[in-house]
Design an enzyme around this catalytic site. Structure first.
Site, mmCIF file in Angstrom:
data_model
loop_
_atom_site.group_PDB
_atom_site.id
_atom_site.type_symbol
_atom_site.label_atom_id
_atom_site.label_comp_id
_atom_site.label_asym_id
_atom_site.label_seq_id
_atom_site.Cartn_x
_atom_site.Cartn_y
_atom_site.Cartn_z
ATOM 1 N N GLN A 1 0.737 -1.193 0.116
ATOM 2 C CA GLN A 1 0.060 -0.010 0.069
ATOM 3 C C GLN A 1 0.849 1.227 -0.077
ATOM 4 O O GLN A 1 1.688 1.658 0.926
ATOM 5 C CB GLN A 1 -1.174 0.170 1.242
ATOM 6 C CG GLN A 1 -2.036 1.057 0.926
ATOM 7 C CD GLN A 1 -2.976 1.373 2.144
ATOM 8 O OE1 GLN A 1 -2.491 1.364 3.497
ATOM 9 N NE2 GLN A 1 -4.123 1.638 2.097
ATOM 10 N N TYR B 1 -5.307 11.062 3.954
ATOM 11 C CA TYR B 1 -4.191 11.543 3.648
ATOM 12 C C TYR B 1 -3.822 12.154 2.273
ATOM 13 O O TYR B 1 -4.762 12.631 1.867
ATOM 14 C CB TYR B 1 -3.245 9.943 3.386
ATOM 15 C CG TYR B 1 -3.238 9.491 4.757
ATOM 16 C CD1 TYR B 1 -2.675 9.926 6.096
ATOM 17 C CD2 TYR B 1 -4.004 8.284 5.185
ATOM 18 C CE1 TYR B 1 -2.836 9.481 7.418
ATOM 19 C CE2 TYR B 1 -4.020 7.678 6.679
ATOM 20 C CZ TYR B 1 -3.264 8.243 7.583
ATOM 21 O OH TYR B 1 -3.270 7.770 8.722
ATOM 22 N N ARG C 1 -7.625 2.579 -2.892
ATOM 23 C CA ARG C 1 -8.616 2.700 -1.797
ATOM 24 C C ARG C 1 -9.045 3.958 -1.507
ATOM 25 O O ARG C 1 -8.229 4.829 -1.517
ATOM 26 C CB ARG C 1 -7.645 2.044 -0.573
ATOM 27 C CG ARG C 1 -8.689 2.159 0.654
ATOM 28 C CD ARG C 1 -7.784 1.478 1.797
ATOM 29 N NE ARG C 1 -8.881 0.465 2.505
ATOM 30 C CZ ARG C 1 -8.549 0.098 3.543
ATOM 31 N NH1 ARG C 1 -8.062 0.923 4.534
ATOM 32 N NH2 ARG C 1 -9.653 -0.692 4.230
ATOM 33 N N GLY D 1 -9.857 -6.132 8.321
ATOM 34 C CA GLY D 1 -8.975 -5.456 9.102
ATOM 35 C C GLY D 1 -8.899 -6.006 10.652
ATOM 36 O O GLY D 1 -7.708 -6.977 10.861
HETATM 37 C C1 LIG Z 1 -4.396 -1.293 13.751
HETATM 38 C C2 LIG Z 1 -4.807 -0.600 12.268
HETATM 39 C C3 LIG Z 1 -4.200 -0.450 11.423
HETATM 40 C C4 LIG Z 1 -4.892 0.330 10.202
HETATM 41 N N1 LIG Z 1 -3.734 0.525 9.331
HETATM 42 C C5 LIG Z 1 -4.205 1.013 8.079
HETATM 43 C C6 LIG Z 1 -3.279 1.113 7.150
HETATM 44 O O1 LIG Z 1 -2.135 1.071 7.233
HETATM 45 N N2 LIG Z 1 -3.906 1.627 5.899
HETATM 46 C C7 LIG Z 1 -5.008 1.875 5.619
HETATM 47 O O2 LIG Z 1 -5.657 2.155 4.581
HETATM 48 N N3 LIG Z 1 -6.262 1.269 6.695
HETATM 49 C C8 LIG Z 1 -5.663 1.101 7.814
HETATM 50 N N4 LIG Z 1 -6.707 0.737 8.954
HETATM 51 C C9 LIG Z 1 -7.967 0.447 8.699
HETATM 52 C C10 LIG Z 1 -8.403 -0.703 8.030
HETATM 53 O O3 LIG Z 1 -7.707 -1.246 6.974
HETATM 54 C C11 LIG Z 1 -9.994 -1.099 8.144
HETATM 55 O O4 LIG Z 1 -10.433 -0.146 6.991
HETATM 56 C C12 LIG Z 1 -10.846 -0.978 9.237
HETATM 57 O O5 LIG Z 1 -9.907 -1.731 10.324
HETATM 58 C C13 LIG Z 1 -11.925 -1.525 9.346
HETATM 59 O O6 LIG Z 1 -12.403 -2.532 8.499
HETATM 60 P P1 LIG Z 1 -12.529 -3.731 9.775
HETATM 61 O O7 LIG Z 1 -13.781 -3.616 10.408
HETATM 62 O O8 LIG Z 1 -12.420 -5.128 9.047
HETATM 63 O O9 LIG Z 1 -11.617 -3.769 11.039
HETATM 64 C C14 LIG Z 1 -6.212 -0.070 10.120
HETATM 65 C C15 LIG Z 1 -6.936 -0.251 11.154
HETATM 66 C C16 LIG Z 1 -6.520 -0.897 12.349
HETATM 67 C C17 LIG Z 1 -7.233 -1.369 13.329
#
Ligand SMILES: Cc1cc2nc3c(=O)[nH]c(=O)nc-3n(C[C@H](O)[C@H](O)[C@H](O)COP(=O)(O)O)c2cc1C
Length: 369
Positions: free
Chosen positions: A103, A184, A231, A323
């Site tokens: 990414q 971002y 994304r 996530g």
């Molecule tokens: C610990 C953590 C780190 C994350 N880091 C990123 C990231 O580096 N890039 C990104 O686009 N989203 C990041 N997210 C968002 C996740 O990709 C995702 O959109 C979010 O957790 C919602 O999905 P979920 O309900 O399946 O957890 C992060 C989320 C969490 C919990």
């Protein structure tokens, strides 16, 4: 719960040039365990390989340049040392039969001088200060007012994206995901709440999309479009407390339509507030937005395995990215196949920073007899 209910998640899927074994995607997850030079630790190879049964693994957000950094201990892809460490990760994922994208990240104003070369001001579309605090080696520090990029600096940032794409190829990834979500740099240009420029990069929707679309063009000039995903997150206010665009449907509608022209591997959309409620403000129709994209649709945010399987069954998504489920369920696909059980969410104090613990040591289920 009969595992058959989850079966749509287990069907193979072709996304552009990527042949996925199943519809389960590991969402990008920042874990902040790299060294101060942005080199991922050796045990990142174990962490990602443990999760390689996902149809596709997307790396944690990875800085395309020194200027892109907005959080301490996050990885980069602009130096040879970073490429070498990522190579051991992609080798491990491939040995385990997986596919992995990097990414591509530039945090823009969501940074701090402490994280910038020569303690420079972070850059953005406009000099508008985010709300909240940056994660630095010396702890949390208030965000500052960034410096608006000069129009003649923008092509150098576009070139950083192209270079980072070439570096990702060298590191053995199967493709890249352009991070145009979560407020971002790219999204700072898209939204009129964070872009008040009066030059060719601000004002009209076409002008606000000019820089993000230049980035997409640069990335697909460095790698085939079928290996590039993107994304977006049209309705998330976080991080930085960014107001939504004043006309989400028009702005993101034009963006998605333009993205549809590139033949990308997929559109990845965060539905609702990232890591928060899935609600969207009145008048915004995410399904109508994503239908403007003629290509695979990857849905994210708050999906349970059951909801993800239902979305695929009903034709509302081609792929589901998980996530938080991936933090403590390295073998998520095997658990889906067996109908569970699923580990509870990993404790928050293990999410960002630290070592192997709470990261590469979550157990898989014992193999079924
Ligand atoms: C610990 C953590 C780190 C994350 N880091 C990123 C990231 O580096 N890039 C990104 O686009 N989203 C990041 N997210 C968002 C996740 O990709 C995702 O959109 C979010 O957790 C919602 O999905 P979920 O309900 O399946 O957890 C992060 C989320 C969490 C919990």
């Amino acid at each position: 719960m009969a595992s058959a209910d989850f079966s749509p998640l287990l069907e193979p899927f072709q996304a552009g040039a990527l042949a996925l074994d199943n519809r389960v995607v590991m969402a990008p997850l920042t874990r902040s365990r790299s060294n101060p030079e942005g080199v991922p630790p050796s045990f990142a190879a174990d962490y990602y390989a443990q999760r390689a049964s996902a149809g596709l693994v997307i790396s944690e957000a990875t800085n395309i340049s020194a200027q892109a950094r907005g959080y301490d201990y996050t990885p980069g892809i602009w130096t040879d040392a970073q490429v070498a460490s990522w190579r051991s990760v992609t080798d491990a994922v491939h040995r385990a039969g997986g596919l992995m994208l990097l990414q591509l990240w530039h945090t823009g104003r969501l940074s701090h001088p402490d994280l910038q070369p020569d303690k420079a001001l972070p850059v953005s579309a406009s000099a508008i200060r985010p709300r909240g605090q940056a994660f630095t080696a010396a702890g949390m520090k208030d965000y500052v007012t960034p410096r608006a990029l000069d129009a003649d600096e923008i092509d150098a940032v576009v070139e950083d994206y192209r270079h980072a794409t070439l570096q990702s190829r060298k590191a053995g990834f199967d493709g890249v995901e352009i991070h145009s979500a979560n407020n971002y740099l790219l999204e700072q240009f898209v939204r009129d709440s964070t872009n008040t420029r009066t030059d060719q990069y601000g004002g009209s929707i076409a002008n606000r999309l000019r820089f993000p679309l230049k980035v997409v063009r640069a990335v697909v000039s460095a790698w085939e479009p079928g290996r590039v995903g993107i994304r977006i997150s049209p309705v998330t206010p976080q991080p930085g407390g960014a107001a939504l665009d004043s006309d989400v449907m028009a702005t993101y509608g034009a963006y998605v339509s333009a993205l549809s022209e590139f033949g990308l591997a997929y559109l990845h959309l965060v539905e609702g507030t990232t890591i928060g409620p899935r609600d969207v403000p009145q008048g915004i129709d995410l399904r109508a937005l994503r239908r403007r994209f003629r290509g695979p649709y990857m849905a994210n945010n708050g999906y349970t395995v059951q909801a993800g399987a239902a979305a695929i069954r009903q034709g509302n998504a081609d792929l589901i990215s998980f996530g938080r489920m991936y933090l403590a369920n390295p073998d998520l696909v095997a658990r889906i196949r067996q109908g569970g059980p699923f580990a509870p969410e990993a404790p928050k104090d293990t999410w960002y920073g630290g070592g192997r613990e709470g990261y590469a040591d979550w157990p898989a289920l014992p193999k079924a007899a």
